[in-house]
Scaffold this active site. Structure first.
Site, mmCIF file in Angstrom:
data_model
loop_
_atom_site.group_PDB
_atom_site.id
_atom_site.type_symbol
_atom_site.label_atom_id
_atom_site.label_comp_id
_atom_site.label_asym_id
_atom_site.label_seq_id
_atom_site.Cartn_x
_atom_site.Cartn_y
_atom_site.Cartn_z
ATOM 1 N N LYS A 54 29.374 21.821 12.912
ATOM 2 C CA LYS A 54 28.024 22.303 13.223
ATOM 3 C C LYS A 54 28.095 23.701 13.819
ATOM 4 C CE LYS A 54 26.255 17.621 13.765
ATOM 5 N NZ LYS A 54 25.968 16.474 14.634
ATOM 6 N N GLN A 98 25.796 15.221 20.952
ATOM 7 C CA GLN A 98 26.470 14.432 19.928
ATOM 8 C C GLN A 98 26.550 12.970 20.336
ATOM 9 O OE1 GLN A 98 27.315 15.537 16.895
ATOM 10 N NE2 GLN A 98 28.079 13.546 16.285
ATOM 11 N N ASP A 121 17.370 17.616 16.846
ATOM 12 C CA ASP A 121 17.861 16.398 16.192
ATOM 13 C C ASP A 121 16.696 15.456 15.855
ATOM 14 O OD1 ASP A 121 20.514 15.868 15.504
ATOM 15 O OD2 ASP A 121 21.134 15.626 17.595
HETATM 16 N N1 GUN Z 1 26.022 11.161 15.532
HETATM 17 C C1 GUN Z 1 25.978 10.806 14.225
HETATM 18 N N2 GUN Z 1 25.022 11.513 13.569
HETATM 19 C C2 GUN Z 1 24.458 12.312 14.480
HETATM 20 C C3 GUN Z 1 23.406 13.275 14.395
HETATM 21 O O1 GUN Z 1 22.792 13.533 13.349
HETATM 22 N N3 GUN Z 1 23.114 13.917 15.559
HETATM 23 C C4 GUN Z 1 23.765 13.645 16.729
HETATM 24 N N4 GUN Z 1 23.379 14.311 17.819
HETATM 25 N N5 GUN Z 1 24.723 12.753 16.836
HETATM 26 C C5 GUN Z 1 25.072 12.092 15.716
#
Ligand code: GUN
Length: 303
Positions: A54, A98, A121
């Site tokens: 990311k 995350q 998100d």
């Molecule tokens: N863990 C698995 N997928 C995601 C996501 O799309 N965003 C976040 N913040 N954590 C995750």
């Protein structure tokens, strides 16, 4: 018959080039660089690799990213303080915590602490609620990426029967909602299957569009798919593989080899949904920066 592969990597690259152009324009017109704050608690290898991907994508799009990686022993109060610091930081327009978080931290308390206007998100209750009632919001990245893939591949969702396997807050529930909403890329009739579903194959075989987000490899095999169906595999499972330098290979939730003989379109793992998730995160972060700059309208990748 062998299915056409839906190349998420290529589509994501096209969209990211478009986003990078919008980032450059925003910078030139307002002096604002879109910024993403990333909080990673602990060292889970999969989470570490997602977060790194990311941040790399942010840099490639010309965005600022603030990388905060703290040990698994971080307390809930410390985690909340880190989120509040990002809420108050004007360089940060979007915040990504995350998931999953270590067990001793209350995930909903941390998500709740994210300022809704920085919730790129789309996980906060405010955003989820706004999405449910069709109000302007940040769409959650994986579900939004899936809808974009379907749209751009020319898949007819309206009137189709979409079956979603999985009911997580991150994928299953929101993608079911997006598929059924009265909008482009929606208007499908949606069935949601989960671990309580008896005879999963009875439902998956009825799907024109099958979205599998079960978190378990081989949840769906070719014999469970209707001929000609569109199959979207959201799974990312690490399978031990001593022949690889990393010691593992990635596999989805769908048995690709048997499924591709039955489906008309199928996403691979890796290179399918994953790159689109990151792309929609960039898109939301750009949107958040545009809103902070008072810019009106919507940057182009979404429809
Ligand atoms: N863990 C698995 N997928 C995601 C996501 O799309 N965003 C976040 N913040 N954590 C995750």
């Amino acid at each position: 018959m062998s299915a056409t592969i839906l190349d998420g990597k290529q589509l994501a690259a096209d969209l990211r080039a478009d986003i990078a152009t919008h980032v450059a324009t925003l910078k030139a017109e307002t002096g604002i660089t879109p910024g993403l704050g990333v909080l990673l608690i602990g060292m889970d290898p999969a989470s570490t690799s997602y977060v790194t991907a990311k941040e790399t994508a942010c840099a490639e799009a010309g965005m600022y990213s603030q990388d905060v990686r703290v040990p698994a022993a971080t307390t809930q109060e410390e985690a909340l303080a880190l989120v509040r610091r990002m809420n108050a930081d004007p360089r940060i327009h979007g915040i990504l915590v995350q998931l999953p978080l270590p067990k001793h931290i209350d995930e909903s308390a941390v998500i709740d602490a994210i300022a809704p206007e920085k919730d790129v998100d789309g996980f906060t209750p405010v955003n989820v609620g706004r999405m449910m009632i069709g109000a302007p919001c940040y769409l959650p990245c994986t579900p939004h990426g899936i809808i974009q893939m379907l749209l751009r591949a020319g898949v007819q969702t309206s009137g189709s029967h979409a079956v979603v396997v999985g009911r997580s807050n991150i994928v299953g529930k929101p993608v079911a909602h997006l598929l059924m909403r009265k909008a482009e890329g929606g208007n499908a009739t949606v069935t949601v299957c989960h671990t309580g579903t008896r005879d999963l194959a009875r439902f998956t075989r009825q799907a024109d569009i099958l979205v599998v987000a079960a978190g378990r490899p081989n949840t769906v095999t070719g014999d469970m798919i209707k001929p000609g169906a569109v199959v979207i595999d959201v799974g990312v499972n690490r399978i031990a593989d001593a022949t690889r330098k990393s010691g593992f290979r990635l596999a989805g939730d769908v048995d690709f080899d048997s499924a591709k003989e039955v489906a008309s379109l199928i996403t691979p793992v890796p290179g399918g949904v994953g790159p689109m998730t990151i792309t929609m995160l960039l898109y939301n972060t750009l949107e958040a920066a545009r809103r902070a700059a008072g810019a009106s309208g919507t940057a182009s990748p979404s429809r």
